[in-house]
Design an enzyme around this catalytic site. Sequence first.
Site, PDB file in Angstrom:
ATOM      1  CD  GLU B  56      -1.712  -2.372   1.679  1.00  0.00           C
ATOM      2  OE1 GLU B  56      -0.531  -2.555   2.070  1.00  0.00           O
ATOM      3  OE2 GLU B  56      -2.597  -3.247   1.757  1.00  0.00           O
ATOM      4  CG  PHE B 118      -9.820  -8.972  11.874  1.00  0.00           C
ATOM      5  CD1 PHE B 118      -8.572  -9.360  12.361  1.00  0.00           C
ATOM      6  CD2 PHE B 118     -10.064  -9.076  10.510  1.00  0.00           C
ATOM      7  CE1 PHE B 118      -7.600  -9.849  11.502  1.00  0.00           C
ATOM      8  CE2 PHE B 118      -9.088  -9.567   9.649  1.00  0.00           C
ATOM      9  CZ  PHE B 118      -7.857  -9.960  10.150  1.00  0.00           C
ATOM     10  CD  GLN B 119      -7.325  -6.918   8.285  1.00  0.00           C
ATOM     11  OE1 GLN B 119      -8.194  -6.681   7.466  1.00  0.00           O
ATOM     12  NE2 GLN B 119      -6.193  -7.535   7.966  1.00  0.00           N
ATOM     13  CE  LYS B 168     -17.154  -5.986   4.203  1.00  0.00           C
ATOM     14  NZ  LYS B 168     -16.588  -7.251   4.673  1.00  0.00           N
ATOM     15  CG  MET B 481      22.345  12.301   2.816  1.00  0.00           C
ATOM     16  SD  MET B 481      23.543  13.446   2.106  1.00  0.00           S
ATOM     17  CE  MET B 481      22.674  13.972   0.640  1.00  0.00           C
TER      18      MET B 481
HETATM   19  C1  LIG Z   1      12.353   5.989   5.180  1.00  0.00           C
HETATM   20  C2  LIG Z   1      13.645   6.641   5.501  1.00  0.00           C
HETATM   21  N1  LIG Z   1      14.467   6.085   6.406  1.00  0.00           N
HETATM   22  C3  LIG Z   1      15.654   6.676   6.682  1.00  0.00           C
HETATM   23  C4  LIG Z   1      16.021   7.835   6.072  1.00  0.00           C
HETATM   24  C5  LIG Z   1      17.348   8.506   6.424  1.00  0.00           C
HETATM   25  N2  LIG Z   1      18.212   8.522   5.240  1.00  0.00           N
HETATM   26  C6  LIG Z   1      18.332   9.590   4.450  1.00  0.00           C
HETATM   27  S1  LIG Z   1      19.343   9.338   3.147  1.00  0.00           S
HETATM   28  C7  LIG Z   1      19.723   7.797   3.672  1.00  0.00           C
HETATM   29  C8  LIG Z   1      20.680   6.920   2.906  1.00  0.00           C
HETATM   30  C9  LIG Z   1      20.163   6.484   1.626  1.00  0.00           C
HETATM   31  O1  LIG Z   1      20.980   5.468   1.117  1.00  0.00           O
HETATM   32  P1  LIG Z   1      20.872   5.036  -0.377  1.00  0.00           P
HETATM   33  O2  LIG Z   1      19.466   4.748  -0.734  1.00  0.00           O
HETATM   34  O3  LIG Z   1      21.844   3.973  -0.680  1.00  0.00           O
HETATM   35  O4  LIG Z   1      21.213   6.379  -1.147  1.00  0.00           O
HETATM   36  P2  LIG Z   1      22.620   7.139  -1.257  1.00  0.00           P
HETATM   37  O5  LIG Z   1      22.606   8.242  -0.279  1.00  0.00           O
HETATM   38  O6  LIG Z   1      23.692   6.145  -0.990  1.00  0.00           O
HETATM   39  O7  LIG Z   1      22.610   7.636  -2.637  1.00  0.00           O
HETATM   40  C10 LIG Z   1      19.022   7.500   4.849  1.00  0.00           C
HETATM   41  C11 LIG Z   1      19.153   6.225   5.573  1.00  0.00           C
HETATM   42  C12 LIG Z   1      15.103   8.391   5.160  1.00  0.00           C
HETATM   43  N3  LIG Z   1      15.338   9.542   4.542  1.00  0.00           N
HETATM   44  N4  LIG Z   1      13.941   7.768   4.870  1.00  0.00           N
END
Ligand SMILES: Cc1ncc(C[n+]2csc(CCOP(=O)(O)OP(=O)(O)O)c2C)c(N)n1
Lengths: 185, 567
Positions: B56, B118-119, B168, B481
């Site tokens: 979803e 439920f749900q 529902k 990042m």
């Molecule tokens: C749902 C979610 N969880 C955690 C983060 C924190 N976060 C921001 S950038 C990042 C790293 C992303 O890694 P990747 O997808 O390999 O991209 P890269 O930066 O290596 O290009 C994280 C963990 C986020 N923005 N969103």
Amino acid sequence: MEKTLYTVTVYSENQVGLLNQVTIVFTRRQVNIESLTVSRSAIPGVHKFTITANTDRETIRKIVLQIEKRIDVLKAYYYTDDEIIFQEIALYKVPTLSLMSSNEIETLVRKYNARILEVTKDYTVIEQAGHKAEIDAMFDALNKNKILQFVRSGRVAITRSTVERLSNFLEEMEARRKEVFNGNN
Amino acid sequence: MEKKKITGAEALLFAFKEEKVDTIFGYPGGAIIPVFDALYTHKERLAFHHILTRHEQGAAHAAQGYARVSGKVGVVIVTSGPAAANIVTGVADAMLDSTPLVVVTGQTSVAALGSDAFQETDVLGITQAITKWSYQIRRAEDISWAVARAFYIAREGRPGPVVLDLSKDAQNQLIEFSYEKCRYIRSYQPEPELNPDKIARAAQLINQAKKPFAVVGQGVLLGRAEQELFNFLNKADIPAASSLLGLDVMPVDYRLNMGMVGMHGNVAPNKKTNECDVLIAIGMRFSDRVTGKLSEYAPQAKVIHFDIDPSEINKNVQVEVGVLGNVKKSLPAVTELLDKADHKEWIESFEEHKLCEYREVVSKDLYPNNGILTMAEVVKCLSDNTGENTIVVTDVGQNQITAARYFSAYNTRKIVTSGGLGTMGFGLPAGVGAALGSPESKVFVISGDGGIQMTIQELGTIMEYKIPVKVIILNNNYLGMVRQWQELFYEERYSSTSIQNPDFIALAAAYGIKGRKVEQRQDLVEAVREMIAADSAYVLEVMVEKKGIVYPMVPAGKCITEIMLKS
Ligand SMILES: Cc1ncc(C[n+]2csc(CCOP(=O)(O)OP(=O)(O)O)c2C)c(N)n1
Ligand SMILES: [Mg+2]
């Protein structure tokens, strides 16, 4: 920043869950709600929330705008105490014996324009309307004889204007409705 | 004549048809079966294109992608409980990025509400803070009213997500259907009226300005006011930059486009923000990613803020003039009062920073002196080999920022990214939605090795519906990042950021999707061209520098002039 007690009046349509939407805005901005009262307004179908909170002017301004942003909120305003007429109500339960042992309580009741609602052989219920400071003062005085139960209501407030401040807004909205429905039917 | 009665579930779909919905993203379940049953009944008559995503969250992001590229309202139908919980990320994302969505969640029958059935989950309670409006429909007779309102609210004014929690019983009850589009809500004024005094004051300030500077956000795009913006900027000769979400408002080669502001924006517009005398914010909201340290943000400038949302004025930045209204109307009103101006010298002064950024950052990103590919090279290669009808949908992280910096957009609604919420896992499903919302465009998803795995199941959706999305995975084997922050601000303590990945190409193959992995620079161009030429979906995995850092960077909480070009 300087903190002041602000009174916020929110006018809304009667929609389920609106209270939650209004309070969320305060919570998100880390402002505690001191008191909250929900009632009807003088305008049929329009509800009114009266909320007090201690905060600074900038924050209350932002809070009011963010409340107004909620779809079912018609309008929200904020006031300082000098702009409104306001009142709170308190109920005290004291032992009837303490009432009978001296005229102290009677003096207090007269002084604070309070009144006695119910007397039984065990307890007496006193009602007082006034500002918070007056209620606090009466509380302290009565508590010398041990108050059995106490409750204070949220603030209710009205402005000094002759009509609900919302009226202008509703007129504007009515004009807009006419424009929408006559403009391009 | 007595009208034929239909079920509430059918009424929901008929109402959608009245709102000209053609595509629905969804996932069935117990509390929404009647609606899916009605979809089945009216397969031919209503002919909705229903996309069964694999999760979803994917449905919500796909609807966002669809809405962002098409300008239409994205529609989602899911069941109650876990499904309603799964759409929360997409709804929150749409709220922060002002994306119009109508999300219908199934709900237990009215009698069971509040009993921990439920749900059953408190969908209103959960979504009120992250929607423009949410409403529980308990009676079939309210469906038309609620749907009409939902579309009006989602679409009008500052757009946003609406959740309809549909019990529902309401789905099963029989009613006579009638529908009237919503055109007015007493308690909601989508567009504030223009205030002539503010218009005049704004024009006066701009006319007096020696060094005016504009920052443009998504509001211009949402108001479809691109041309009005150009007329405004051209007449008074105002250099302008964009926020991340406003990136595709101005073509990259537009004379007055000075790039992007913010944490990973360009040097020149960030520095110039703190040099201009009048700062004109247009349809943007001064997010902390744009302003950096607020107290040191453009303290010298008189600020004019054009926005449709009254609560944005003076929310973060104190302004001299707030021009409320739809920029489609307010910009021309101000433009009319502007003197023709020439700010040649001021505009030229951006150049020095541009050159500096090119020297310190861009040239190193694009022409590195070691053998390993950089993210920038890949994005640049894509940009150089694609034409105008290209949409780039990004995930979040270094891949996102690199895409924003090195992909050249020449048209509006060509870059889709999760700005406000920064949702990893947004890219792939949003790409699915973008491809369906703009079938005439080629859609490229740029993702990281981490983010892609948050919603990688949507490869199944791509497979089933033969959606020609091209997916570029910029694989640095890191949550890049976060690793970058750890390197720069946490003494290289790489806590939980290195990541072991599956064989993405084999995974794509398992879904019947063509793919290729590139590790060498000499293979890049050919591989990118092969991907572009493919008329079906494609996964291109590129092994990039493991410890790359995206510069420029304004460290969090620092003043925007403290922009770093290297460590
Ligand atoms: C749902 C979610 N969880 C955690 C983060 C924190 N976060 C921001 S950038 C990042 C790293 C992303 O890694 P990747 O997808 O390999 O991209 P890269 O930066 O290596 O290009 C994280 C963990 C986020 N923005 N969103
Ligand atoms: Mg990575």
